[in-house]
Enzyme design. Sequence first.
Site, PDB file in Angstrom:
ATOM      1  N   LYS A  13      70.589 -27.549  11.219  1.00 50.91           N
ATOM      2  CA  LYS A  13      71.617 -27.382  12.260  1.00 50.91           C
ATOM      3  C   LYS A  13      72.472 -28.640  12.391  1.00 50.91           C
ATOM      4  CE  LYS A  13      68.430 -26.708  15.434  1.00 50.91           C
ATOM      5  NZ  LYS A  13      67.193 -26.886  14.650  1.00 50.91           N
ATOM      6  N   ARG A  88      67.548 -22.248  23.891  1.00 47.45           N
ATOM      7  CA  ARG A  88      66.277 -22.207  23.178  1.00 47.45           C
ATOM      8  C   ARG A  88      65.251 -21.335  23.882  1.00 47.45           C
ATOM      9  NH1 ARG A  88      66.636 -27.444  20.445  1.00 47.45           N
ATOM     10  NH2 ARG A  88      64.670 -27.958  19.497  1.00 47.45           N
ATOM     11  N   ARG A 127      63.304 -37.455   7.030  1.00 49.19           N
ATOM     12  CA  ARG A 127      64.606 -37.612   7.709  1.00 49.19           C
ATOM     13  C   ARG A 127      64.797 -39.007   8.291  1.00 49.19           C
ATOM     14  NH1 ARG A 127      66.435 -33.478  12.194  1.00 49.19           N
ATOM     15  NH2 ARG A 127      64.326 -33.826  12.946  1.00 49.19           N
ATOM     16  N   ARG A 160      62.936 -40.450  13.908  1.00 46.46           N
ATOM     17  CA  ARG A 160      62.675 -39.908  15.237  1.00 46.46           C
ATOM     18  C   ARG A 160      61.192 -39.935  15.538  1.00 46.46           C
ATOM     19  NH1 ARG A 160      66.070 -34.360  15.677  1.00 46.46           N
ATOM     20  NH2 ARG A 160      64.177 -33.745  16.772  1.00 46.46           N
ATOM     21  N   ARG A 171      56.340 -28.275  17.643  1.00 43.62           N
ATOM     22  CA  ARG A 171      57.756 -27.879  17.702  1.00 43.62           C
ATOM     23  C   ARG A 171      57.938 -26.496  17.082  1.00 43.62           C
ATOM     24  NH1 ARG A 171      60.231 -32.932  14.827  1.00 43.62           N
ATOM     25  NH2 ARG A 171      62.230 -31.847  15.063  1.00 43.62           N
TER      26      ARG A 171
HETATM   27  P1  AP5 Z   1      68.678 -31.508  10.264  1.00 44.98           P
HETATM   28  O1  AP5 Z   1      70.023 -30.942   9.976  1.00 44.98           O
HETATM   29  O2  AP5 Z   1      68.646 -32.850  10.901  1.00 44.98           O
HETATM   30  O3  AP5 Z   1      67.759 -30.473  11.061  1.00 44.98           O
HETATM   31  P2  AP5 Z   1      67.968 -29.746  12.459  1.00 44.98           P
HETATM   32  O4  AP5 Z   1      68.050 -28.285  12.224  1.00 44.98           O
HETATM   33  O5  AP5 Z   1      69.072 -30.381  13.222  1.00 44.98           O
HETATM   34  O6  AP5 Z   1      66.519 -30.018  13.063  1.00 44.98           O
HETATM   35  P3  AP5 Z   1      66.038 -30.813  14.345  1.00 44.98           P
HETATM   36  O7  AP5 Z   1      64.695 -31.376  13.997  1.00 44.98           O
HETATM   37  O8  AP5 Z   1      67.064 -31.771  14.841  1.00 44.98           O
HETATM   38  O9  AP5 Z   1      65.871 -29.630  15.333  1.00 44.98           O
HETATM   39  P4  AP5 Z   1      65.021 -29.562  16.587  1.00 44.98           P
HETATM   40  O10 AP5 Z   1      65.465 -28.276  17.109  1.00 44.98           O
HETATM   41  O11 AP5 Z   1      63.561 -29.703  16.367  1.00 44.98           O
HETATM   42  O12 AP5 Z   1      65.377 -30.901  17.376  1.00 44.98           O
HETATM   43  P5  AP5 Z   1      66.379 -31.186  18.586  1.00 44.98           P
HETATM   44  O13 AP5 Z   1      66.950 -32.522  18.393  1.00 44.98           O
HETATM   45  O14 AP5 Z   1      67.287 -30.039  18.801  1.00 44.98           O
HETATM   46  O15 AP5 Z   1      67.880 -31.546   8.880  1.00 44.98           O
HETATM   47  C1  AP5 Z   1      66.565 -32.032   8.787  1.00 44.98           C
HETATM   48  C2  AP5 Z   1      66.391 -32.873   7.510  1.00 44.98           C
HETATM   49  O16 AP5 Z   1      66.550 -32.048   6.363  1.00 44.98           O
HETATM   50  C3  AP5 Z   1      67.426 -33.998   7.374  1.00 44.98           C
HETATM   51  O17 AP5 Z   1      66.810 -35.103   6.821  1.00 44.98           O
HETATM   52  C4  AP5 Z   1      68.480 -33.401   6.426  1.00 44.98           C
HETATM   53  O18 AP5 Z   1      69.123 -34.410   5.661  1.00 44.98           O
HETATM   54  C5  AP5 Z   1      67.652 -32.457   5.556  1.00 44.98           C
HETATM   55  N1  AP5 Z   1      68.383 -31.238   5.197  1.00 44.98           N
HETATM   56  C6  AP5 Z   1      69.254 -30.534   5.992  1.00 44.98           C
HETATM   57  N2  AP5 Z   1      69.720 -29.446   5.338  1.00 44.98           N
HETATM   58  C7  AP5 Z   1      69.102 -29.446   4.117  1.00 44.98           C
HETATM   59  C8  AP5 Z   1      69.158 -28.561   2.989  1.00 44.98           C
HETATM   60  N3  AP5 Z   1      69.942 -27.460   2.993  1.00 44.98           N
HETATM   61  N4  AP5 Z   1      68.389 -28.860   1.898  1.00 44.98           N
HETATM   62  C9  AP5 Z   1      67.604 -29.962   1.897  1.00 44.98           C
HETATM   63  N5  AP5 Z   1      67.519 -30.835   2.931  1.00 44.98           N
HETATM   64  C10 AP5 Z   1      68.254 -30.576   4.028  1.00 44.98           C
HETATM   65  O19 AP5 Z   1      65.361 -31.193  19.829  1.00 44.98           O
HETATM   66  C11 AP5 Z   1      64.409 -32.229  19.994  1.00 44.98           C
HETATM   67  C12 AP5 Z   1      63.601 -32.019  21.263  1.00 44.98           C
HETATM   68  O20 AP5 Z   1      64.466 -32.057  22.415  1.00 44.98           O
HETATM   69  C13 AP5 Z   1      62.877 -30.662  21.391  1.00 44.98           C
HETATM   70  O21 AP5 Z   1      61.621 -30.675  20.763  1.00 44.98           O
HETATM   71  C14 AP5 Z   1      62.782 -30.517  22.923  1.00 44.98           C
HETATM   72  O22 AP5 Z   1      61.718 -31.283  23.460  1.00 44.98           O
HETATM   73  C15 AP5 Z   1      64.097 -31.104  23.407  1.00 44.98           C
HETATM   74  N6  AP5 Z   1      65.160 -30.093  23.536  1.00 44.98           N
HETATM   75  C16 AP5 Z   1      66.339 -30.057  22.849  1.00 44.98           C
HETATM   76  N7  AP5 Z   1      67.084 -28.983  23.215  1.00 44.98           N
HETATM   77  C17 AP5 Z   1      66.356 -28.318  24.144  1.00 44.98           C
HETATM   78  C18 AP5 Z   1      66.576 -27.122  24.892  1.00 44.98           C
HETATM   79  N8  AP5 Z   1      67.713 -26.392  24.730  1.00 44.98           N
HETATM   80  N9  AP5 Z   1      65.607 -26.721  25.765  1.00 44.98           N
HETATM   81  C19 AP5 Z   1      64.472 -27.437  25.930  1.00 44.98           C
HETATM   82  N10 AP5 Z   1      64.196 -28.576  25.253  1.00 44.98           N
HETATM   83  C20 AP5 Z   1      65.131 -29.020  24.369  1.00 44.98           C
HETATM   84 ZN    ZN Z   2      69.131 -31.571  15.021  1.00 48.73          ZN
END
Ligand code: AP5
Ligand code: ZN
Length: 213
Positions: A13, A88, A127, A160, A171
């Site tokens: 994402k 979410r 990452r 992270r 997660r």
């Molecule tokens: P990347 O693009 O960074 O992944 P992402 O989908 O953004 O994954 P996240 O880990 O950021 O999602 P998340 O939902 O767990 O975390 P968030 O920050 O939202 O890609 C990952 C890696 O793979 C990178 O190294 C990239 O280079 C590589 N990559 C990407 N695409 C690729 C491909 N096609 N092929 C190969 N490699 C690839 O949330 C964190 C925390 O915040 C949650 O756990 C929760 O506690 C809280 N939180 C956030 N939003 C909410 C909400 N709405 N409600 C409640 N709690 C929330």
């Molecule tokens: Zn993300």
Amino acid sequence: KRLILIGPPGSGKGTQSPLIKDEFCLCHLATGDMLRAAVAAKTPLGIKAKEAMDRGELVSDDLVVGIIDEAMKKPSCQKGFILDGFPRTVVQAQKLDEMLARQGTKIDKVLNFAIDDAILEERITGRWIHGASGRSYHNKFNPPKVSGIDDVTGEPLMQRKDDTAEVLKSRLEAFHRQTEPVIDYYSKKGLVANLHAEKPPKEVTTEVQKALS
Ligand code: AP5
Ligand code: ZN
């Protein structure tokens, strides 16, 4: 356009967001990035959110709905936005619908980053991110030009706190239990486009462009 990106941790994402943002001139609202900034700055919000985030659990609906409500008032978000990591839970989706209804708008498309859980551990543990911008790299799949350094600012990259194999399990559990129902919620409205998120980044970008054209 008003877009939602949904997918498990590591599904891409955050990687695809800047590309979509540049093409459609949208504002990018990532609740995870905003929460991490609040944690780093030790704001009251950050202090409340930290524990759940470190454990890989979702923070409360009220907290994130409050953040999004505030962020969407920005003038730059009036013409369109990308929501990355929100909603979410079904409650968050309902609150978002109410918020948009008050403005006389609605969601145009939900991009579902569909991917098998087994691929995600390698993506998550490799990452590296630039804290201030949320830009992410991968030591194998998307390395920075200089190891450990952000391409754009030259500042150091970091990992992270929740990017361990252990926390990833929580997660993923939260994703399957609380977030997958959100995909059903939007499927019933006919808004979901399914992407093959296991493909290389460029191919995923092509799928995104097709889904939005
Ligand atoms: P990347 O693009 O960074 O992944 P992402 O989908 O953004 O994954 P996240 O880990 O950021 O999602 P998340 O939902 O767990 O975390 P968030 O920050 O939202 O890609 C990952 C890696 O793979 C990178 O190294 C990239 O280079 C590589 N990559 C990407 N695409 C690729 C491909 N096609 N092929 C190969 N490699 C690839 O949330 C964190 C925390 O915040 C949650 O756990 C929760 O506690 C809280 N939180 C956030 N939003 C909410 C909400 N709405 N409600 C409640 N709690 C929330
Ligand atoms: Zn993300």
